[in-house]
Design a protein around this motif. Structure first.
Motif, PDB file in Angstrom:
ATOM      1  N   LYS A  80      63.774  29.220  26.830  1.00 22.00           N
ATOM      2  CA  LYS A  80      64.817  28.518  26.092  1.00 22.00           C
ATOM      3  C   LYS A  80      64.375  28.250  24.650  1.00 22.00           C
TER       4      LYS A  80
ATOM      5  N   THR B 214      62.050  29.769  22.829  1.00 25.67           N
ATOM      6  CA  THR B 214      61.868  30.971  22.009  1.00 25.67           C
ATOM      7  C   THR B 214      63.195  31.583  21.591  1.00 25.67           C
ATOM      8  N   THR B 215      64.196  31.491  22.452  1.00 25.18           N
ATOM      9  CA  THR B 215      65.491  32.066  22.090  1.00 25.18           C
ATOM     10  C   THR B 215      66.267  31.154  21.152  1.00 25.18           C
ATOM     11  N   GLU B 216      66.195  29.843  21.373  1.00 26.26           N
ATOM     12  CA  GLU B 216      66.947  28.912  20.536  1.00 26.26           C
ATOM     13  C   GLU B 216      66.315  28.723  19.159  1.00 26.26           C
TER      14      GLU B 216
ATOM     15  N   GLY C 165      63.933  30.777  17.735  1.00 26.06           N
ATOM     16  CA  GLY C 165      63.512  32.003  17.065  1.00 26.06           C
ATOM     17  C   GLY C 165      62.040  32.004  16.685  1.00 26.06           C
TER      18      GLY C 165
END
Length: 89
Positions: A38, A40-42, A44
Motif C-alpha cells: 500500500k 509503495t503504490t500510494e 511512489g
C-alpha cells in the motif's frame, strides 16, 4: 534447564512455543507486506527504498523459517524422549 535433564513435557512446550512464534512471525510478515504494498503504490517510493523493504520482508521470512525449524527440532526431541521414557522399566 540443561539438555541433560529436559523432560518430554518441557520439549513439547518448547515445540509449541516455537510454533506459536512462527505463526506470529507469519502474521506480522503478512501485515508488513500488505502495508508495504500500500505504501509503495500510494507514495511512489523510489526503487532503492522498495528494495530495502523487500530485503526486510526476506529477513522476516528467514526468521519465520528458523522458528519453524526450531519447532520441528523440539517436536523431534519430545518424540525421542517419549520413546526413551516409554522404554524405561
Amino acid at each position: 534447564m540443561t539438555t541433560e535433564n529436559i523432560t518430554t513435557g518441557e520439549a513439547a512446550q518448547w515445540a509449541k512455543y516455537c510454533a506459536q512464534k512462527a505463526q506470529d512471525f507469519q502474521e506480522t510478515l503478512e501485515a508488513f507486506r500488505l502495508g508495504n504494498l500500500k505504501a509503495t503504490t500510494e507514495r511512489g517510493f523510489p526503487p532503492a527504498r522498495i528494495a530495502e523493504l523487500e530485503k526486510t520482508v526476506d529477513d522476516m521470512a528467514r526468521a519465520r523459517d528458523e522458528m519453524i525449524s526450531l519447532a520441528n527440532m523440539w517436536a523431534n526431541v519430545a518424540g525421542a524422549l517419549h520413546l526413551v521414557e516409554g522404554e524405561r522399566p
